[in-house]
Structure formats: structure tokens, C-alpha cells
Design a protein around this motif. Structure first.
Motif, PDB file in Angstrom:
ATOM      1  N   ILE A   4       0.705  -1.116  -0.022  1.00  0.00           N
ATOM      2  CA  ILE A   4       0.094  -0.067   0.101  1.00  0.00           C
ATOM      3  C   ILE A   4       0.803   1.248  -0.066  1.00  0.00           C
ATOM      4  CG2 ILE A   4      -1.980  -1.066   1.384  1.00  0.00           C
ATOM      5  CD1 ILE A   4      -0.808   0.290   3.669  1.00  0.00           C
ATOM      6  N   ASP A   5       0.041   2.359  -0.459  1.00  0.00           N
ATOM      7  CA  ASP A   5       1.073   3.678  -0.355  1.00  0.00           C
ATOM      8  C   ASP A   5       0.723   3.930   1.080  1.00  0.00           C
ATOM      9  OD1 ASP A   5       1.654   3.725  -3.077  1.00  0.00           O
ATOM     10  OD2 ASP A   5      -0.263   4.834  -3.459  1.00  0.00           O
ATOM     11  N   ILE A   6       1.878   4.789   1.392  1.00  0.00           N
ATOM     12  CA  ILE A   6       1.869   5.426   2.760  1.00  0.00           C
ATOM     13  C   ILE A   6       1.791   6.849   2.581  1.00  0.00           C
ATOM     14  CG2 ILE A   6       3.134   6.071   4.965  1.00  0.00           C
ATOM     15  CD1 ILE A   6       1.971   3.289   4.885  1.00  0.00           C
ATOM     16  N   THR A   7       0.906   7.439   2.787  1.00  0.00           N
ATOM     17  CA  THR A   7       0.564   8.910   2.708  1.00  0.00           C
ATOM     18  C   THR A   7       1.177   9.847   3.805  1.00  0.00           C
ATOM     19  OG1 THR A   7      -1.342   9.118   3.986  1.00  0.00           O
ATOM     20  CG2 THR A   7      -1.705   8.613   1.438  1.00  0.00           C
ATOM     21  N   PRO A   8       1.274  11.271   3.972  1.00  0.00           N
ATOM     22  CA  PRO A   8       1.935  11.850   4.921  1.00  0.00           C
ATOM     23  C   PRO A   8       1.132  11.589   6.325  1.00  0.00           C
ATOM     24  CG  PRO A   8       2.198  13.141   3.129  1.00  0.00           C
ATOM     25  CD  PRO A   8       1.404  11.973   2.820  1.00  0.00           C
ATOM     26  N   ALA A   9      -0.160  11.490   6.179  1.00  0.00           N
ATOM     27  CA  ALA A   9      -0.930  11.172   7.324  1.00  0.00           C
ATOM     28  C   ALA A   9      -0.911   9.952   7.880  1.00  0.00           C
ATOM     29  CB  ALA A   9      -2.542  11.459   6.766  1.00  0.00           C
ATOM     30  N   ASP A  10      -0.408   9.118   7.036  1.00  0.00           N
ATOM     31  CA  ASP A  10      -0.003   7.426   7.745  1.00  0.00           C
ATOM     32  C   ASP A  10       1.433   7.203   8.045  1.00  0.00           C
ATOM     33  OD1 ASP A  10      -2.547   6.656   6.934  1.00  0.00           O
ATOM     34  OD2 ASP A  10      -1.945   6.218   4.769  1.00  0.00           O
ATOM     35  N   ALA A  11       2.207   8.369   7.926  1.00  0.00           N
ATOM     36  CA  ALA A  11       3.544   8.323   8.495  1.00  0.00           C
ATOM     37  C   ALA A  11       3.809   7.734   9.536  1.00  0.00           C
ATOM     38  CB  ALA A  11       4.064   9.729   8.230  1.00  0.00           C
ATOM     39  N   HIS A  12       2.757   7.952  10.877  1.00  0.00           N
ATOM     40  CA  HIS A  12       3.061   7.436  11.985  1.00  0.00           C
ATOM     41  C   HIS A  12       3.081   5.835  12.128  1.00  0.00           C
ATOM     42  CE1 HIS A  12      -1.318   7.359  11.213  1.00  0.00           C
ATOM     43  NE2 HIS A  12      -1.229   6.172  12.294  1.00  0.00           N
ATOM     44  N   ARG A  13       2.518   5.082  11.204  1.00  0.00           N
ATOM     45  CA  ARG A  13       2.423   3.721  10.827  1.00  0.00           C
ATOM     46  C   ARG A  13       3.969   3.309  10.699  1.00  0.00           C
ATOM     47  NH1 ARG A  13      -2.105   1.413   7.063  1.00  0.00           N
ATOM     48  NH2 ARG A  13      -1.359  -0.387   8.349  1.00  0.00           N
ATOM     49  N   LEU A  14       4.813   3.946  10.519  1.00  0.00           N
ATOM     50  CA  LEU A  14       6.268   3.339   9.939  1.00  0.00           C
ATOM     51  C   LEU A  14       7.295   3.742  11.329  1.00  0.00           C
ATOM     52  CD1 LEU A  14       6.602   4.924   6.378  1.00  0.00           C
ATOM     53  CD2 LEU A  14       5.670   2.795   7.175  1.00  0.00           C
ATOM     54  N   ILE A  15       6.741   4.481  12.179  1.00  0.00           N
ATOM     55  CA  ILE A  15       7.671   4.994  13.329  1.00  0.00           C
ATOM     56  C   ILE A  15       8.228   3.826  13.973  1.00  0.00           C
ATOM     57  CG2 ILE A  15       7.919   6.254  15.385  1.00  0.00           C
ATOM     58  CD1 ILE A  15       7.797   7.882  12.905  1.00  0.00           C
ATOM     59  N   PRO A  16       7.554   2.601  14.257  1.00  0.00           N
ATOM     60  CA  PRO A  16       8.224   1.456  15.063  1.00  0.00           C
ATOM     61  C   PRO A  16       9.333   0.904  14.064  1.00  0.00           C
ATOM     62  CG  PRO A  16       5.911   1.363  15.046  1.00  0.00           C
ATOM     63  CD  PRO A  16       6.233   2.468  14.346  1.00  0.00           C
ATOM     64  N   LEU A  17       9.138   0.812  12.725  1.00  0.00           N
ATOM     65  CA  LEU A  17      10.104   0.061  12.318  1.00  0.00           C
ATOM     66  C   LEU A  17      11.338   1.018  11.975  1.00  0.00           C
ATOM     67  CD1 LEU A  17       8.276  -2.038   9.500  1.00  0.00           C
ATOM     68  CD2 LEU A  17       9.916  -2.778  10.935  1.00  0.00           C
ATOM     69  N   LEU A  18      10.945   2.558  11.796  1.00  0.00           N
ATOM     70  CA  LEU A  18      11.955   3.456  11.779  1.00  0.00           C
ATOM     71  C   LEU A  18      12.998   3.427  12.812  1.00  0.00           C
ATOM     72  CD1 LEU A  18      13.362   5.836  10.156  1.00  0.00           C
ATOM     73  CD2 LEU A  18      11.525   7.228  10.888  1.00  0.00           C
ATOM     74  N   GLN A  19      12.280   3.312  14.036  1.00  0.00           N
ATOM     75  CA  GLN A  19      13.157   3.371  15.111  1.00  0.00           C
ATOM     76  C   GLN A  19      13.922   2.215  15.130  1.00  0.00           C
ATOM     77  OE1 GLN A  19       9.742   4.000  17.545  1.00  0.00           O
ATOM     78  NE2 GLN A  19      10.345   6.003  18.366  1.00  0.00           N
ATOM     79  N   ASP A  20      13.642   1.013  14.864  1.00  0.00           N
ATOM     80  CA  ASP A  20      14.597  -0.146  15.026  1.00  0.00           C
ATOM     81  C   ASP A  20      15.699   0.051  14.019  1.00  0.00           C
ATOM     82  OD1 ASP A  20      12.725  -1.209  16.682  1.00  0.00           O
ATOM     83  OD2 ASP A  20      11.628  -2.782  15.127  1.00  0.00           O
ATOM     84  N   LEU A  21      15.370   0.376  12.691  1.00  0.00           N
ATOM     85  CA  LEU A  21      16.396   0.723  11.807  1.00  0.00           C
ATOM     86  C   LEU A  21      17.392   1.599  12.233  1.00  0.00           C
ATOM     87  CD1 LEU A  21      17.459   0.403   8.791  1.00  0.00           C
ATOM     88  CD2 LEU A  21      16.025   2.097   8.244  1.00  0.00           C
ATOM     89  N   HIS A  22      16.866   2.779  12.815  1.00  0.00           N
ATOM     90  CA  HIS A  22      17.979   3.872  13.389  1.00  0.00           C
ATOM     91  C   HIS A  22      18.491   3.342  14.613  1.00  0.00           C
ATOM     92  CE1 HIS A  22      19.185   7.968  14.019  1.00  0.00           C
ATOM     93  NE2 HIS A  22      18.904   7.369  15.417  1.00  0.00           N
ATOM     94  N   ALA A  23      17.794   2.414  15.320  1.00  0.00           N
ATOM     95  CA  ALA A  23      18.716   1.798  16.479  1.00  0.00           C
ATOM     96  C   ALA A  23      20.009   1.072  16.055  1.00  0.00           C
ATOM     97  CB  ALA A  23      17.681   1.126  17.507  1.00  0.00           C
TER      98      ALA A  23
END
Length: 157
Positions: A4-23
Motif C-alpha cells: 500500500i501507499d503510505i501518505t503523510p497522514a499515515d507516516a506514524h505507521r512507519l515509526i516503530p520500524l524506523l526506530q528499529d532501523l535507526h537503533a
């Protein structure tokens, strides 16, 4: 799995994975990356970034709707220089897969989706960068036919 496309309004859905990647990056290069960025700040940053019309975010979601993995890429138009040919390319900025979904084809499905989408636009080049410690990304890129063409080095005083 659905993509699916992730819109700016859906950005919050990526935060857990982004935090894992950043860690992962913080663990290997703590002088380069700040530890534990604020989730609200990450969300605002992603919302702004994904508002750029040249940037696309796609996610693989489970039948229950949870994000299994995501990618963010942009289209870059690089003009010709005396030392380089002009090209339009897709630059894969981020790809991350939830630990519980790794080695099940999620990353490969995301990259295959990227290749199909940009091919429809006449784009035949997909580029990315990954850190030398990230052997999982290196292996995924190799499986998807992407080969290193340049090595970037840096010195930090």
C-alpha cells in the motif's frame, strides 16, 4: 501481504520500524547518529518528507493490517555533466522489515514493487546506499540484482 501507499497522514505507521532501523545504525555508528529520537519529531519529519511529490513510501501489510515492512524512495533527475551521463533514477532511501517478518520475502516484494513502478515511468536505474555493517541489506540488494558501484568513505575528527 498487500503493498500500500503510505501518505503523510499515515507516516506514524512507519515509526516503530524506523526506530528499529535507526537503533541499528546508532549501535554501529554512535558518533554519527543521535540515540532515541523523539517519536513525535520522527513523525513530523516523515510527514514533511512524504509531502514532497518526488518521494514515495510503500508498505507491506499483513492481512490484519500491521506494517510488515516499508520503503521510501525518491525520483532524482541528474543532469549530464562533462564526467557523467544524464539520468533519471529511483533512489531507495529506506527499507526496513519487521524482525518477525524477515527472511519471508517482504523486502524482495517491496523492491520488486519499486522496480515495476519506476519501469512504468521509463526509469531503468534504481540506486541505494547501505552501511557496511548492514549485511542483511547488502544480501537483499544482491538478491535483487543491485551491485555496489561506488564506496563512500568519511573521516570524523
Amino acid at each position: 501481504m498487500d503493498l500500500i501507499d503510505i501518505t503523510p497522514a499515515d507516516a506514524h505507521r512507519l515509526i516503530p520500524l524506523l526506530q528499529d532501523l535507526h537503533a541499528l545504525h546508532v549501535a554501529h555508528q554512535p558518533d554519527r547518529y543521535p540515540a532515541d529520537p523523539d517519536a513525535d519529531a520522527l513523525t513530523r519529519w516523515l510527514e514533511e518528507w512524504l509531502s514532497d511529490s518526488s518521494v514515495t513510501a510503500r508498505a507491506a501489510v499483513s492481512p490484519q493490517g500491521s506494517v510488515m515492512g516499508y520503503m521510501i524512495y525518491g525520483i532524482e533527475h541528474r543532469p549530464a555533466l562533462p564526467v557523467r551521463r544524464a539520468e533519471t533514477r529511483a533512489m531507495l532511501h529506506h527499507i526496513a522489515v519487521s524482525e518477525s517478518w524477515r527472511r519471508m520475502g517482504v523486502g524482495a516484494a517491496l523492491i520488486a514493487d519499486l522496480k515495476r513502478a519506476v519501469a512504468l515511468q521509463g526509469i531503468q536505474v534504481v540506486a541505494t546506499t547501505y552501511a557496511p555493517f548492514n549485511s542483511a541489506s547488502a544480501a537483499l540488494m544482491a538478491r535483487m540484482g543491485m551491485e555496489p558501484v561506488m564506496i563512500m568513505a568519511e573521516w570524523r575528527g
